[in-house]
Design a protein around this motif. Structure first.
Motif, PDB file in Angstrom:
ATOM      1  N   ARG A   1      54.130  12.694  12.496  1.00  0.00           N
ATOM      2  CA  ARG A   1      53.002  12.170  11.718  1.00  0.00           C
ATOM      3  C   ARG A   1      52.237  11.134  12.527  1.00  0.00           C
ATOM      4  O   ARG A   1      51.008  11.090  12.502  1.00  0.00           O
ATOM      5  CB  ARG A   1      53.512  11.573  10.399  1.00  0.00           C
TER       6      ARG A   1
ATOM      7  N   ALA B   1      44.491   7.839   5.732  1.00  0.00           N
ATOM      8  CA  ALA B   1      45.813   8.448   5.538  1.00  0.00           C
ATOM      9  C   ALA B   1      46.473   7.987   4.248  1.00  0.00           C
ATOM     10  O   ALA B   1      47.263   8.727   3.663  1.00  0.00           O
ATOM     11  CB  ALA B   1      46.712   8.134   6.732  1.00  0.00           C
ATOM     12  N   VAL B   2      46.168   6.759   3.829  1.00  0.00           N
ATOM     13  CA  VAL B   2      46.709   6.225   2.574  1.00  0.00           C
ATOM     14  C   VAL B   2      45.533   5.786   1.712  1.00  0.00           C
ATOM     15  O   VAL B   2      44.515   5.343   2.220  1.00  0.00           O
ATOM     16  CB  VAL B   2      47.689   5.056   2.815  1.00  0.00           C
ATOM     17  N   SER B   3      45.650   5.908   0.440  1.00  0.00           N
ATOM     18  CA  SER B   3      44.496   5.661  -0.433  1.00  0.00           C
ATOM     19  C   SER B   3      44.224   4.186  -0.715  1.00  0.00           C
ATOM     20  O   SER B   3      43.111   3.805  -1.027  1.00  0.00           O
ATOM     21  CB  SER B   3      44.678   6.417  -1.748  1.00  0.00           C
ATOM     22  N   ASP B   4      45.203   3.358  -0.574  1.00  0.00           N
ATOM     23  CA  ASP B   4      45.078   1.957  -0.952  1.00  0.00           C
ATOM     24  C   ASP B   4      44.836   1.071   0.275  1.00  0.00           C
ATOM     25  O   ASP B   4      45.617   1.105   1.227  1.00  0.00           O
ATOM     26  CB  ASP B   4      46.369   1.521  -1.667  1.00  0.00           C
TER      27      ASP B   4
ATOM     28  N   ALA C   1      50.686  -0.956   6.563  1.00  0.00           N
ATOM     29  CA  ALA C   1      51.102   0.046   7.558  1.00  0.00           C
ATOM     30  C   ALA C   1      50.700  -0.406   8.954  1.00  0.00           C
ATOM     31  O   ALA C   1      51.473  -0.278   9.912  1.00  0.00           O
ATOM     32  CB  ALA C   1      50.498   1.410   7.230  1.00  0.00           C
TER      33      ALA C   1
ATOM     34  N   THR D   1      47.813  -1.027   1.292  1.00  0.00           N
ATOM     35  CA  THR D   1      48.865  -0.235   1.925  1.00  0.00           C
ATOM     36  C   THR D   1      48.496   0.054   3.377  1.00  0.00           C
ATOM     37  O   THR D   1      49.358   0.023   4.265  1.00  0.00           O
ATOM     38  CB  THR D   1      49.091   1.074   1.146  1.00  0.00           C
ATOM     39  N   ALA D   2      47.225   0.323   3.640  1.00  0.00           N
ATOM     40  CA  ALA D   2      46.772   0.574   5.018  1.00  0.00           C
ATOM     41  C   ALA D   2      46.979  -0.673   5.875  1.00  0.00           C
ATOM     42  O   ALA D   2      47.437  -0.572   7.022  1.00  0.00           O
ATOM     43  CB  ALA D   2      45.309   1.007   5.020  1.00  0.00           C
TER      44      ALA D   2
ATOM     45  N   LEU E   1      44.161   4.980   9.456  1.00  0.00           N
ATOM     46  CA  LEU E   1      45.199   4.622   8.472  1.00  0.00           C
ATOM     47  C   LEU E   1      44.616   4.502   7.073  1.00  0.00           C
ATOM     48  O   LEU E   1      45.258   4.893   6.095  1.00  0.00           O
ATOM     49  CB  LEU E   1      45.911   3.333   8.873  1.00  0.00           C
TER      50      LEU E   1
END
Length: 137
Positions: free
Chosen positions: A12, A114-117, A124, A120-121, A111
């Motif tokens: 990934r 890759a993530v909706s929030d 990450a 969270t990005a 990023l």
């Protein structure tokens, strides 16, 4: 985390890396060509036999890959000054310039996609920075 999760995570991360650093019209490399290029980047001015030993590919495969990559301007080859029968292989200047340009790109947008929030990005990104500090030389 088990070995399977680590493998999936690695795949990934490679996928995200390609998204972050890729450009339209990028040169498509076979997995073997990519392995040869990675080895040459790590060990410039290697001989074909040295590349074959490190990659585990047979010498004829490495020779063919080097020839294709040199023809496409990705690699440069030249005679070994100590032994004119041996060919030395290095990344072409244009390849090094392209790698440097792409490596300098930030991954924030990749990023975020890759993530909706957004939080969270950001987390990450922080975790990946920490992993890089811990695991990269």
């Amino acid at each position: 985390m088990d070995g399977g999760q680590l493998h999936r995570l690695g795949r990934r991360l490679i996928e995200l890396s390609r998204q972050a650093t890729g450009e339209p019209g990028d040169l498509a490399l076979t997995p073997g060509e990519a392995a040869v290029l990675e080895d040459v980047l790590t060990h410039p001015d290697s001989s074909v036999s040295e590349i074959a030993q490190r990659t585990g590919f047979v010498q004829s495969h490495v020779s063919a890959s080097v020839a294709r990559l040199a023809q496409r301007g990705v690699l440069a080859t030249g005679p070994d000054p100590a032994d004119g029968r041996r060919t030395r292989v290095r990344a072409a200047d244009q390849t090094l310039n392209a790698i440097g340009r792409r490596a300098a790109r930030h991954i924030d947008d990749t990023l975020a996609n890759a993530v909706s929030d957004p939080a969270t990005a950001r987390r990450a990104t922080a975790l990946l920075n920490e992993l890089a500090q811990l695991l990269l030389p």
